[in-house]
Design an enzyme around this catalytic site. Structure first.
Site, short mmCIF file in Angstrom:
data_model
loop_
_atom_site.label_atom_id
_atom_site.label_comp_id
_atom_site.label_asym_id
_atom_site.label_seq_id
_atom_site.Cartn_x
_atom_site.Cartn_y
_atom_site.Cartn_z
CE1 TYR A 251 6.34 -8.81 -12.22
CE2 TYR A 251 5.74 -8.57 -14.53
CZ TYR A 251 5.48 -8.33 -13.19
OH TYR A 251 4.34 -7.62 -12.82
CB SER B 48 1.08 -8.98 -14.60
OG SER B 48 1.69 -8.32 -15.70
N GLY C 41 -2.00 -4.24 -17.82
CA GLY C 41 -0.89 -4.01 -18.74
C GLY C 41 -0.03 -2.90 -18.15
CG LEU C 42 2.93 -1.23 -20.52
CD1 LEU C 42 3.11 -0.76 -21.96
CD2 LEU C 42 4.29 -1.32 -19.82
CB ALA D 107 -0.93 -0.01 1.21
CD GLU E 151 7.39 4.63 -5.79
OE1 GLU E 151 7.96 3.72 -5.16
OE2 GLU E 151 6.89 5.62 -5.24
P1 NDP Z 1 5.07 -0.14 -7.14
O1 NDP Z 1 6.53 -0.39 -7.24
O2 NDP Z 1 4.58 1.25 -7.21
O3 NDP Z 1 4.50 -0.81 -5.80
C1 NDP Z 1 4.94 -2.05 -5.35
C2 NDP Z 1 4.44 -2.26 -3.92
O4 NDP Z 1 4.84 -3.58 -3.49
C3 NDP Z 1 5.03 -1.25 -2.95
O5 NDP Z 1 4.03 -0.80 -2.09
C4 NDP Z 1 6.07 -2.06 -2.20
O6 NDP Z 1 6.15 -1.62 -0.85
C5 NDP Z 1 5.45 -3.47 -2.23
N1 NDP Z 1 6.49 -4.48 -2.08
C6 NDP Z 1 7.50 -4.76 -2.93
N2 NDP Z 1 8.32 -5.68 -2.41
C7 NDP Z 1 7.82 -5.98 -1.17
C8 NDP Z 1 8.25 -6.85 -0.13
N3 NDP Z 1 9.34 -7.61 -0.24
N4 NDP Z 1 7.51 -6.91 1.00
C9 NDP Z 1 6.41 -6.13 1.13
N5 NDP Z 1 5.95 -5.30 0.18
C10 NDP Z 1 6.66 -5.21 -0.96
O7 NDP Z 1 4.40 -1.02 -8.31
P2 NDP Z 1 2.87 -1.26 -8.75
O8 NDP Z 1 1.93 -0.51 -7.90
O9 NDP Z 1 2.83 -1.05 -10.19
O10 NDP Z 1 2.78 -2.82 -8.48
C11 NDP Z 1 1.77 -3.42 -7.69
C12 NDP Z 1 1.43 -4.77 -8.27
O11 NDP Z 1 0.93 -4.61 -9.60
C13 NDP Z 1 2.63 -5.73 -8.38
O12 NDP Z 1 2.20 -7.02 -7.99
C14 NDP Z 1 2.97 -5.69 -9.87
O13 NDP Z 1 3.59 -6.88 -10.29
C15 NDP Z 1 1.59 -5.52 -10.47
N6 NDP Z 1 1.54 -5.00 -11.82
C16 NDP Z 1 2.08 -3.79 -12.13
C17 NDP Z 1 2.01 -3.31 -13.43
C18 NDP Z 1 2.63 -2.03 -13.86
O14 NDP Z 1 2.80 -1.81 -15.08
N7 NDP Z 1 2.95 -1.11 -12.96
C19 NDP Z 1 1.33 -4.08 -14.48
C20 NDP Z 1 0.84 -5.36 -14.04
C21 NDP Z 1 0.92 -5.77 -12.76
P3 NDP Z 1 7.51 -1.40 -0.01
O15 NDP Z 1 8.60 -1.14 -1.00
O16 NDP Z 1 7.20 -0.26 0.89
O17 NDP Z 1 7.66 -2.68 0.73
C1 8X3 Z 2 3.75 -5.35 -15.36
C2 8X3 Z 2 3.50 -5.10 -16.81
O1 8X3 Z 2 4.40 -5.46 -19.15
O2 8X3 Z 2 6.00 -4.86 -17.45
O3 8X3 Z 2 3.32 -6.60 -14.94
O4 8X3 Z 2 5.05 -7.04 -17.49
S1 8X3 Z 2 4.79 -5.64 -17.75
#
Ligand code: NDP
Ligand code: 8X3
Length: 248
Positions: A149, A136, A180-181, A10, A185
């Site tokens: 990944y 994803s 998707g995209l 979160a 962060e």
């Molecule tokens: P962010 O990097 O913005 O957020 C990732 C979150 O995961 C952070 O809050 C981080 O919290 C937490 N996290 C990472 N590693 C750990 C850990 N070891 N323990 C606890 N918490 C952890 O990325 P997104 O919001 O984009 O990603 C969220 C989800 O969406 C992921 O599962 C990602 O694979 C998925 N996703 C993202 C896409 C994209 O294009 N952005 C597309 C498809 C899926 P903290 O570092 O404080 O622990």
């Molecule tokens: C995150 C989207 O395209 O980087 O899951 O795999 S992508």
């Protein structure tokens, strides 16, 4: 206490946005992540009750300890959003960094399982609950250099389906959201802080925002009891598949 949702990851991106939108729906929130200061910031922004849990999803004992530390008044979790996760690196398998592989498998797959295993028995006991797994498009298809990944997100896809089967008849719903995209962060983490490279991922088209995805999560969570949106893919309009993006 009224409705309660627990959101992993979160502190940023999709998890943060989901916290904001579920708060609008009146959920009290258990917000999780490793970055305490981000959890403090989010908690101050939200107008609902919040409980902050700081733990690393990779740490099996730490997950158990954190979930066990939840006070009784917060224990009846209605919604679990399994969102914590990241990509680490983007390279050919033969050049891959094994530490990156460990991180992705430990966080995206094992971490999700540890959290789920700690929370779901309570949902089953109460005959009610909803798990939202953040998968994803990388869990539906594979793209070059995405190897591990993609494998981790394919595992989420399988676990999502398995959970739904195993929880059938318990009153616990299981749903997956596969974006998707999304500009968060995510790419900054994938490229280890290289902001030029990470910005490039979202250049030339309108990427999804974290709130676009959170809005879908909100929709899924607010369906009537007899309706389960079991799986979804959400793309930016400019994207047709992992590697097909209409960049101007
Ligand atoms: P962010 O990097 O913005 O957020 C990732 C979150 O995961 C952070 O809050 C981080 O919290 C937490 N996290 C990472 N590693 C750990 C850990 N070891 N323990 C606890 N918490 C952890 O990325 P997104 O919001 O984009 O990603 C969220 C989800 O969406 C992921 O599962 C990602 O694979 C998925 N996703 C993202 C896409 C994209 O294009 N952005 C597309 C498809 C899926 P903290 O570092 O404080 O622990
Ligand atoms: C995150 C989207 O395209 O980087 O899951 O795999 S992508």
């Amino acid at each position: 206490m009224d409705k309660i949702a627990l959101i992993t990851g979160a502190t940023s991106g999709i998890g943060w946005a989901t916290a904001e939108l579920l708060a609008q729906e009146g959920y009290n929130l258990i917000i999780c992540g490793r970055r305490t200061e981000r959890l403090d910031e989010l908690s101050e922004k939200l107008s609902v009750n919040t409980l902050k849990l700081v733990f690393d999803v990779r740490d099996r004992a730490g997950v158990k300890e954190a979930i066990n530390s939840i006070p009784d008044s917060w224990k009846s979790i209605d919604v679990l959003v399994n969102n914590a996760g990241n990509a680490h690196g983007l390279s050919k398998l033969q050049d891959g960094d094994i530490d990156d592989w460990d991180a992705m498998i430990d966080i995206n797959v094992k971490g999700l399982l540890y959290v789920t295993r700690s929370i779901v028995p309570g949902m089953v006991e109460r005959g009610h609950g909803h798990i939202i797994n953040i998968g994803s498009i990388a869990g539906k298809e594979v793209y070059p250099n995405g190897n591990v990944y993609c494998a981790s997100k394919h595992a989420v896809d399988a676990v999502n389906n398995g959970m739904r089967m195993d929880l059938n008849g318990t009153g616990v719903k299981v749903s997956q959201v596969c974006p998707g995209l999304v500009e968060t962060e995510f790419s900054l983490v994938r490229f280890k802080g290289d902001s030029d490279r990470s910005k490039g991922v979202y250049e030339g088209f309108d990427a999804l925002t974290a709130f676009d995805v959170a809005d879908l999560i909100r929709f899924i969570v607010t369906r009537p009891t007899h309706v389960n949106i079991s799986d979804t893919i959400i793309f930016p309009t400019a994207q047709a598949a992992s590697t097909i993006v209409d960049r101007k």
